[in-house]
Design an enzyme around this catalytic site. Sequence first.
Site, PDB file in Angstrom:
ATOM      1  N   HIS A  22     -18.093  30.916  -2.295  1.00  0.00           N
ATOM      2  CA  HIS A  22     -19.450  31.255  -1.846  1.00  0.00           C
ATOM      3  C   HIS A  22     -20.447  30.198  -2.331  1.00  0.00           C
ATOM      4  O   HIS A  22     -21.348  29.786  -1.604  1.00  0.00           O
ATOM      5  CB  HIS A  22     -19.877  32.619  -2.410  1.00  0.00           C
ATOM      6  CG  HIS A  22     -19.056  33.779  -1.946  1.00  0.00           C
ATOM      7  ND1 HIS A  22     -18.485  34.693  -2.803  1.00  0.00           N
ATOM      8  CD2 HIS A  22     -18.722  34.192  -0.694  1.00  0.00           C
ATOM      9  CE1 HIS A  22     -17.840  35.616  -2.104  1.00  0.00           C
ATOM     10  NE2 HIS A  22     -17.960  35.330  -0.825  1.00  0.00           N
ATOM     11  N   LYS A  48     -15.198  48.130   1.709  1.00  0.00           N
ATOM     12  CA  LYS A  48     -14.043  47.911   0.831  1.00  0.00           C
ATOM     13  C   LYS A  48     -14.328  48.613  -0.488  1.00  0.00           C
ATOM     14  O   LYS A  48     -15.497  48.836  -0.819  1.00  0.00           O
ATOM     15  CB  LYS A  48     -13.860  46.404   0.564  1.00  0.00           C
ATOM     16  CG  LYS A  48     -13.770  45.583   1.826  1.00  0.00           C
ATOM     17  CD  LYS A  48     -14.210  44.140   1.582  1.00  0.00           C
ATOM     18  CE  LYS A  48     -14.817  43.565   2.852  1.00  0.00           C
ATOM     19  NZ  LYS A  48     -15.578  42.350   2.660  1.00  0.00           N
ATOM     20  N   ARG A  97     -13.201  30.308   6.524  1.00  0.00           N
ATOM     21  CA  ARG A  97     -12.126  29.744   5.714  1.00  0.00           C
ATOM     22  C   ARG A  97     -10.921  29.354   6.548  1.00  0.00           C
ATOM     23  O   ARG A  97     -10.261  28.368   6.293  1.00  0.00           O
ATOM     24  CB  ARG A  97     -11.676  30.754   4.653  1.00  0.00           C
ATOM     25  CG  ARG A  97     -12.690  30.971   3.570  1.00  0.00           C
ATOM     26  CD  ARG A  97     -12.340  32.165   2.756  1.00  0.00           C
ATOM     27  NE  ARG A  97     -12.257  33.334   3.613  1.00  0.00           N
ATOM     28  CZ  ARG A  97     -12.112  34.583   3.185  1.00  0.00           C
ATOM     29  NH1 ARG A  97     -11.995  34.810   1.897  1.00  0.00           N
ATOM     30  NH2 ARG A  97     -12.056  35.592   4.027  1.00  0.00           N
ATOM     31  N   SER A 135     -13.080  37.249  -2.636  1.00  0.00           N
ATOM     32  CA  SER A 135     -13.496  38.156  -3.713  1.00  0.00           C
ATOM     33  C   SER A 135     -12.427  39.199  -3.977  1.00  0.00           C
ATOM     34  O   SER A 135     -12.193  39.586  -5.130  1.00  0.00           O
ATOM     35  CB  SER A 135     -14.799  38.864  -3.336  1.00  0.00           C
ATOM     36  OG  SER A 135     -15.837  37.945  -3.191  1.00  0.00           O
TER      37      SER A 135
HETATM   38  O1  PNS Z   1     -18.755  39.524   2.921  1.00  0.00           O
HETATM   39  P1  PNS Z   1     -18.594  40.422   4.108  1.00  0.00           P
HETATM   40  O2  PNS Z   1     -18.255  41.831   3.672  1.00  0.00           O
HETATM   41  O3  PNS Z   1     -17.614  39.879   5.122  1.00  0.00           O
HETATM   42  O4  PNS Z   1     -20.028  40.471   4.833  1.00  0.00           O
HETATM   43  C1  PNS Z   1     -20.233  41.260   5.975  1.00  0.00           C
HETATM   44  C2  PNS Z   1     -21.731  41.447   6.214  1.00  0.00           C
HETATM   45  C3  PNS Z   1     -22.412  42.020   4.989  1.00  0.00           C
HETATM   46  C4  PNS Z   1     -22.355  40.129   6.560  1.00  0.00           C
HETATM   47  C5  PNS Z   1     -21.916  42.425   7.424  1.00  0.00           C
HETATM   48  O5  PNS Z   1     -21.183  43.586   7.177  1.00  0.00           O
HETATM   49  C6  PNS Z   1     -23.366  42.794   7.664  1.00  0.00           C
HETATM   50  O6  PNS Z   1     -24.116  41.998   8.205  1.00  0.00           O
HETATM   51  N1  PNS Z   1     -23.768  44.018   7.236  1.00  0.00           N
HETATM   52  C7  PNS Z   1     -25.125  44.510   7.402  1.00  0.00           C
HETATM   53  C8  PNS Z   1     -25.171  45.610   8.474  1.00  0.00           C
HETATM   54  C9  PNS Z   1     -25.201  44.996   9.859  1.00  0.00           C
HETATM   55  O7  PNS Z   1     -26.105  44.253  10.213  1.00  0.00           O
HETATM   56  N2  PNS Z   1     -24.165  45.303  10.659  1.00  0.00           N
HETATM   57  C10 PNS Z   1     -24.010  44.798  12.005  1.00  0.00           C
HETATM   58  C11 PNS Z   1     -23.266  43.476  11.995  1.00  0.00           C
HETATM   59  S1  PNS Z   1     -23.088  42.777  13.607  1.00  0.00           S
END
Ligand code: PNS
Length: 176
Positions: A22, A48, A97, A135
Amino acid sequence: MTRDRPLKGIYPGSFDPVTKGHEDIVRRALAFCDVVIVAVARHATHVKPGLFEVAERVAMIEEVFQDVPQVQVTAFDGLLVDFARAREASIIVRGLRAVSDFEYEFQMALMNRQLWPGTETLFLAPDPHYSYLSSSLVREIASLGGDVSEFVSPTVRARLDSRFGRSNDIDPTNEP
Ligand code: PNS
């Protein structure tokens, strides 16, 4: 091209905990953005099992970037695009990645642009050294007494050690 406002990128994620992968993406994003907002989601798409509270994840990221004033760290609720719009951050930064990341990332990028056409997602490839890092693997290795110092900053490692009481007292030969 000159700009009258700083170009803000938002780097959203779960960051449970933040890894050197990150950190690498944030530093790369700073080559394009004047400010990068690292945004810890309270509502992740793929829920998760969490290890650290969101406030603690934010604190760790702040410690990691304490010497980089262009990096802001915050938690956010609800939709990413709503938060990005409120902060006037038009670029969503995500690390890619491997090909296996692509489908999920592409879907989110298109959905986010559908929800708010004012945003574009910028995919950045990490240093190959971190392409296998996640993570969830860090959490697992730390929970089983492994050394994660290569994968996370010292401040994160210290918190993992304290969480798991790392003493290397797990005997791998100890069968049930
Ligand atoms: O590190 P991650 O868990 O892959 O991140 C995912 C994240 C936090 C970027 C995604 O779940 C997110 O944007 N969550 C906020 C809620 C939201 O906007 N959901 C619609 C996504 S199209």
